[in-house]
Design a protein around this motif. Sequence first.
Motif, mmCIF file in Angstrom:
data_model
loop_
_atom_site.group_PDB
_atom_site.id
_atom_site.type_symbol
_atom_site.label_atom_id
_atom_site.label_comp_id
_atom_site.label_asym_id
_atom_site.label_seq_id
_atom_site.Cartn_x
_atom_site.Cartn_y
_atom_site.Cartn_z
ATOM 1 N N ARG A 2 67.980 -8.968 83.414
ATOM 2 C CA ARG A 2 67.330 -8.077 82.447
ATOM 3 C C ARG A 2 68.208 -7.841 81.221
ATOM 4 O O ARG A 2 69.388 -7.487 81.336
ATOM 5 C CB ARG A 2 67.001 -6.744 83.120
ATOM 6 C CG ARG A 2 66.310 -5.757 82.193
ATOM 7 C CD ARG A 2 65.822 -4.557 82.958
ATOM 8 N NE ARG A 2 65.153 -3.602 82.100
ATOM 9 C CZ ARG A 2 64.396 -2.614 82.533
ATOM 10 N NH1 ARG A 2 64.234 -2.446 83.843
ATOM 11 N NH2 ARG A 2 63.822 -1.785 81.697
ATOM 12 N N ALA A 3 67.591 -8.036 80.057
ATOM 13 C CA ALA A 3 68.294 -7.783 78.798
ATOM 14 C C ALA A 3 68.100 -6.332 78.397
ATOM 15 O O ALA A 3 67.042 -5.742 78.629
ATOM 16 C CB ALA A 3 67.755 -8.707 77.709
ATOM 17 N N ALA A 4 69.101 -5.749 77.791
ATOM 18 C CA ALA A 4 69.001 -4.373 77.315
ATOM 19 C C ALA A 4 68.124 -4.324 76.068
ATOM 20 O O ALA A 4 68.157 -5.228 75.217
ATOM 21 C CB ALA A 4 70.383 -3.822 77.005
ATOM 22 N N ARG A 17 59.124 -6.470 78.219
ATOM 23 C CA ARG A 17 58.425 -7.596 78.812
ATOM 24 C C ARG A 17 58.700 -7.708 80.310
ATOM 25 O O ARG A 17 59.734 -7.259 80.798
ATOM 26 C CB ARG A 17 58.839 -8.893 78.118
ATOM 27 C CG ARG A 17 58.615 -8.873 76.601
ATOM 28 C CD ARG A 17 59.192 -10.115 75.963
ATOM 29 N NE ARG A 17 59.031 -10.151 74.517
ATOM 30 C CZ ARG A 17 59.914 -9.666 73.649
ATOM 31 N NH1 ARG A 17 61.044 -9.131 74.102
ATOM 32 N NH2 ARG A 17 59.686 -9.736 72.355
ATOM 33 N N LYS A 49 65.015 -4.641 73.578
ATOM 34 C CA LYS A 49 63.952 -5.626 73.407
ATOM 35 C C LYS A 49 64.547 -6.879 72.800
ATOM 36 O O LYS A 49 65.215 -6.828 71.758
ATOM 37 C CB LYS A 49 62.856 -5.067 72.488
ATOM 38 C CG LYS A 49 61.722 -6.042 72.188
ATOM 39 C CD LYS A 49 60.687 -5.374 71.287
ATOM 40 C CE LYS A 49 59.550 -6.345 70.955
ATOM 41 N NZ LYS A 49 59.977 -7.433 70.052
ATOM 42 N N ILE A 50 64.315 -8.016 73.465
ATOM 43 C CA ILE A 50 64.792 -9.292 72.925
ATOM 44 C C ILE A 50 64.089 -9.549 71.590
ATOM 45 O O ILE A 50 62.842 -9.507 71.531
ATOM 46 C CB ILE A 50 64.519 -10.439 73.903
ATOM 47 C CG1 ILE A 50 65.255 -10.204 75.226
ATOM 48 C CG2 ILE A 50 64.914 -11.774 73.298
ATOM 49 C CD1 ILE A 50 64.892 -11.197 76.312
ATOM 50 N N ASP A 87 63.086 -7.559 79.753
ATOM 51 C CA ASP A 87 63.824 -6.604 78.930
ATOM 52 C C ASP A 87 63.120 -5.262 79.087
ATOM 53 O O ASP A 87 62.364 -5.076 80.043
ATOM 54 C CB ASP A 87 63.929 -7.071 77.469
ATOM 55 C CG ASP A 87 62.566 -7.333 76.829
ATOM 56 O OD1 ASP A 87 61.545 -6.801 77.346
ATOM 57 O OD2 ASP A 87 62.504 -8.048 75.812
ATOM 58 N N ASP A 88 63.295 -4.342 78.173
ATOM 59 C CA ASP A 88 62.667 -3.026 78.308
ATOM 60 C C ASP A 88 61.177 -3.053 77.992
ATOM 61 O O ASP A 88 60.486 -2.038 78.171
ATOM 62 C CB ASP A 88 63.353 -2.017 77.376
ATOM 63 C CG ASP A 88 64.763 -1.675 77.846
ATOM 64 O OD1 ASP A 88 65.132 -2.090 78.969
ATOM 65 O OD2 ASP A 88 65.493 -0.994 77.101
ATOM 66 N N ILE A 109 66.009 -17.958 79.247
ATOM 67 C CA ILE A 109 66.066 -16.914 80.258
ATOM 68 C C ILE A 109 66.449 -17.556 81.580
ATOM 69 O O ILE A 109 65.746 -18.431 82.093
ATOM 70 C CB ILE A 109 64.712 -16.187 80.390
ATOM 71 C CG1 ILE A 109 64.331 -15.526 79.068
ATOM 72 C CG2 ILE A 109 64.751 -15.155 81.509
ATOM 73 C CD1 ILE A 109 62.950 -14.888 79.073
#
Length: 378
Positions: free
Chosen positions: A279-281, A204, A283-284, A201-202, A292
């Motif tokens: 990739r997640a937008a 990790r 922060k998860i 993510d942004d 994942i």
Amino acid sequence: MSGGQRLEGKTVVLAVTGSIAVVETVRLAHELRRRGAVVQAVMSAAACGIVHPDALTYATGREAITRCTGMVEHVLYCGEGGCADLLLVAPCTANTIGKIAHGIDDTPVTTFATTALGRGMPVVVVPAMHESMYRHPGVVENLAKLESWGIDVVPPRIEEEKAKIAGIEEIALHVERALLGRPLAGKRVVITSGACAEPVDDVRVLTTRSTGQMGRALALEAYRLGASVTVVHAGHVPCVENVHVETAGEMMEAVLAGVGKGADYYLSAAAVSDFAPARAAGKIPSGAPVEIALRPLPKVLDAVLRIFSGTVVAFKLGWDEEARAAAMLDAGVAMVVVNTPPAMGAAGGEFVLMRKDSRRTVTGTKEEVAEAIWSALL
């Protein structure tokens, strides 16, 4: 001769001039001795005004030479048949650079330099001065003249409006490069090193425990042996070209560009990501289980083998990897270095160097393993 003793059996004359950087020469003398060299200090009067000769006598274990006497010390060390193998002028002021470039002998240092150049022995010059002096057209011209004579000029660090003396490690590497015969002179080497980091993510990333020690050791050994070296990684190695990347995709792009520019060797020492997450937008959120999905990534090595006709060295990490290594040799890899996960992040370990016609086990530090790999390739 291995590991830290690359200068064993070599005598280095450490010639010191009147820059404030002379305060670094005690550490430099110690480092050269740690690498196996015998070090003899020679000091100009200006240098003696900054650091007492006793300091370098202590650091080298030999009485510092502060004037040329009837013993003709410059000839004994740097003349025909002299006992020295290399003259290292560190630090070298603008004044001394000019004198060496014009054959002026009015200090012990410049007399040693003229004698060494007349003999044709290796000479390394390490400039240190204010930045404006370093940019002076005459100094620039004089440095170019020294390089045209085959003198190795070690670039300074430009900081605080000063052309500060290069780091101790960089100077020692230049000395080793000048004395080890340069069997890789004219060769271009591309090396991948360390871990990749794939964004989850942004905040990790997905990565490995690789520290890049093996890639660094391979790069420095190639530099010592005279090669032009490019390292593709996220870190920094002195004296070589560093191409900074983070992800496997960036590494793929940089490596293909590097080997496409006429490289002779490609050594794949990095722990390149095998998978990348979607990739997640943002922060998860924390506090709840997360699944994942990982997608496999293209192999950098496979892409290199499709376009590169030079020598390729691959690394395989894991247990029972020798059968897969044999398949890589059949695919065109010149050597596969097999090691196990405990070596990742460690200072050394056991490595198997596999070629089509040979198999050798090397146990030692990664510097020693790098030396063995390059010795087997040459």
